[in-house]
Design a protein around this motif. Sequence first.
Motif, PDB file in Angstrom:
ATOM      1  N   ILE A 238     -10.227  29.248 -37.502  1.00 50.49           N
ATOM      2  CA  ILE A 238     -10.040  27.876 -37.026  1.00 50.49           C
ATOM      3  C   ILE A 238     -10.202  27.796 -35.515  1.00 50.49           C
ATOM      4  O   ILE A 238     -10.833  26.865 -34.988  1.00 50.49           O
ATOM      5  CB  ILE A 238      -8.655  27.349 -37.454  1.00 50.49           C
ATOM      6  CG1 ILE A 238      -8.605  27.170 -38.981  1.00 50.49           C
ATOM      7  CG2 ILE A 238      -8.345  26.021 -36.760  1.00 50.49           C
ATOM      8  CD1 ILE A 238      -7.257  26.701 -39.491  1.00 50.49           C
TER       9      ILE A 238
ATOM     10  N   LYS B 177     -12.152  38.353 -36.365  1.00 55.74           N
ATOM     11  CA  LYS B 177     -12.381  37.842 -37.723  1.00 55.74           C
ATOM     12  C   LYS B 177     -12.686  38.978 -38.707  1.00 55.74           C
ATOM     13  O   LYS B 177     -12.103  39.037 -39.803  1.00 55.74           O
ATOM     14  CB  LYS B 177     -13.539  36.846 -37.700  1.00 55.74           C
ATOM     15  CG  LYS B 177     -13.302  35.624 -36.823  1.00 55.74           C
ATOM     16  CD  LYS B 177     -14.539  34.743 -36.764  1.00 55.74           C
ATOM     17  CE  LYS B 177     -14.326  33.568 -35.827  1.00 55.74           C
ATOM     18  NZ  LYS B 177     -15.540  32.726 -35.698  1.00 55.74           N
TER      19      LYS B 177
ATOM     20  N   THR C  23      -5.924  35.573 -40.159  1.00 46.50           N
ATOM     21  CA  THR C  23      -7.316  35.390 -40.553  1.00 46.50           C
ATOM     22  C   THR C  23      -7.713  33.917 -40.464  1.00 46.50           C
ATOM     23  O   THR C  23      -8.769  33.568 -39.905  1.00 46.50           O
ATOM     24  CB  THR C  23      -7.542  35.911 -41.981  1.00 46.50           C
ATOM     25  OG1 THR C  23      -7.158  37.289 -42.050  1.00 46.50           O
ATOM     26  CG2 THR C  23      -8.996  35.777 -42.379  1.00 46.50           C
ATOM     27  N   VAL C  24      -6.861  33.047 -41.011  1.00 50.18           N
ATOM     28  CA  VAL C  24      -7.142  31.614 -40.946  1.00 50.18           C
ATOM     29  C   VAL C  24      -7.147  31.140 -39.494  1.00 50.18           C
ATOM     30  O   VAL C  24      -8.015  30.354 -39.070  1.00 50.18           O
ATOM     31  CB  VAL C  24      -6.099  30.835 -41.779  1.00 50.18           C
ATOM     32  CG1 VAL C  24      -6.298  29.326 -41.611  1.00 50.18           C
ATOM     33  CG2 VAL C  24      -6.200  31.217 -43.253  1.00 50.18           C
ATOM     34  N   TYR C  25      -6.185  31.632 -38.707  1.00 46.34           N
ATOM     35  CA  TYR C  25      -6.060  31.234 -37.302  1.00 46.34           C
ATOM     36  C   TYR C  25      -7.320  31.611 -36.523  1.00 46.34           C
ATOM     37  O   TYR C  25      -7.838  30.817 -35.722  1.00 46.34           O
ATOM     38  CB  TYR C  25      -4.837  31.907 -36.692  1.00 46.34           C
ATOM     39  CG  TYR C  25      -4.580  31.568 -35.238  1.00 46.34           C
ATOM     40  CD1 TYR C  25      -3.787  30.483 -34.883  1.00 46.34           C
ATOM     41  CD2 TYR C  25      -5.110  32.348 -34.215  1.00 46.34           C
ATOM     42  CE1 TYR C  25      -3.532  30.177 -33.561  1.00 46.34           C
ATOM     43  CE2 TYR C  25      -4.862  32.063 -32.892  1.00 46.34           C
ATOM     44  CZ  TYR C  25      -4.084  30.980 -32.561  1.00 46.34           C
ATOM     45  OH  TYR C  25      -3.834  30.679 -31.251  1.00 46.34           O
TER      46      TYR C  25
ATOM     47  N   ALA D 176      -2.851  37.146 -43.424  1.00 55.76           N
ATOM     48  CA  ALA D 176      -3.521  35.975 -43.986  1.00 55.76           C
ATOM     49  C   ALA D 176      -3.492  34.816 -42.990  1.00 55.76           C
ATOM     50  O   ALA D 176      -4.496  34.112 -42.786  1.00 55.76           O
ATOM     51  CB  ALA D 176      -2.855  35.565 -45.299  1.00 55.76           C
ATOM     52  N   TYR D 177      -2.332  34.639 -42.345  1.00 51.53           N
ATOM     53  CA  TYR D 177      -2.207  33.588 -41.333  1.00 51.53           C
ATOM     54  C   TYR D 177      -3.143  33.850 -40.157  1.00 51.53           C
ATOM     55  O   TYR D 177      -3.815  32.934 -39.647  1.00 51.53           O
ATOM     56  CB  TYR D 177      -0.753  33.523 -40.865  1.00 51.53           C
ATOM     57  CG  TYR D 177      -0.510  32.632 -39.669  1.00 51.53           C
ATOM     58  CD1 TYR D 177      -0.420  31.254 -39.818  1.00 51.53           C
ATOM     59  CD2 TYR D 177      -0.363  33.176 -38.393  1.00 51.53           C
ATOM     60  CE1 TYR D 177      -0.195  30.432 -38.721  1.00 51.53           C
ATOM     61  CE2 TYR D 177      -0.134  32.364 -37.295  1.00 51.53           C
ATOM     62  CZ  TYR D 177      -0.052  30.991 -37.468  1.00 51.53           C
ATOM     63  OH  TYR D 177       0.167  30.190 -36.377  1.00 51.53           O
TER      64      TYR D 177
END
Length: 294
Positions: free
Chosen positions: A229, A237, A224-226, A221-222
Amino acid sequence: MGAIETLAGIGMAVGPPLIYADQAYSIVKKKDSSGFSHDVCGVLLIANIIRVFFWLGNRFEIPLLMQSIFLIISQLILLAICLHYKTPSNQDSSNYAPLSPLPSTSEEGPTRGHQRQESDYLSQPPTSGTTSGSGRRKRPFDFWQWEGYGSYLEFLAGLILVLGVLQIILGRWMWYIDALGFVALTIESTLPIPQFISNFKRKSCYGFRSSTLAGWFFGDAYKTVYFFIRGSPIQFKVTAIMTLCWDSAVLAQRMMYGSNPPRESSNQFSSSRAEAEESRGLRSDGEERQFSIQ
């Protein structure tokens, strides 16, 4: 802002490899690697070796490159631990003849041709074309089911050699680099699948650490966000989202099955114990009959 980016990069580089530290400690402590699919090591090793070559053509962020290097090192260690503490608990003992001996007779006796020693059963185990020695179904060339650690290292060395040659020949074309990235990250997105299959077959998550599962879920999850961003390549992605979906499936298994040992293991233990007692009983009866005859 610079300090936050630095900390995020450090977490991205060292976080995923540290996920498996508790899993390795648990295996060493129990001296048993059952319950953890060492196919996970294979997925990570192959994917991250290809990802390093992807970096040679598409210089993505250094923390992601360091993550791949650290994962390769950590999975080589974890694979060695899994093989060292591999147990024959999954062996299908029903394929083997019972080890209860027949009453011994003299060479001149009428039953000389029917003599059979216990060692005969051990020296000539039945062969099977569909299952390996551990009772698992064989793969082509026994892929990633080899016994010796050296076989895994030889395969990985061959993979690096092939990728190196291809990099020299095709590395100038961007289509090859993009394809390499998709292959690497697609393989990595299948990381939870071997563990999912293992849990499903055993109807249990015994041996698979909750810390590893938590590391998978929150770590992906981290990531994916990273990736979104930081504007990482599209390969990162897409595959991050796929991996997160499989993490959710393994999490659902954990909630359904729990962490208790699988029932089949306890049943196999009970049956093997009963067979051992029966074998000892037959041995005693045979010796008693032989004594009475004499």
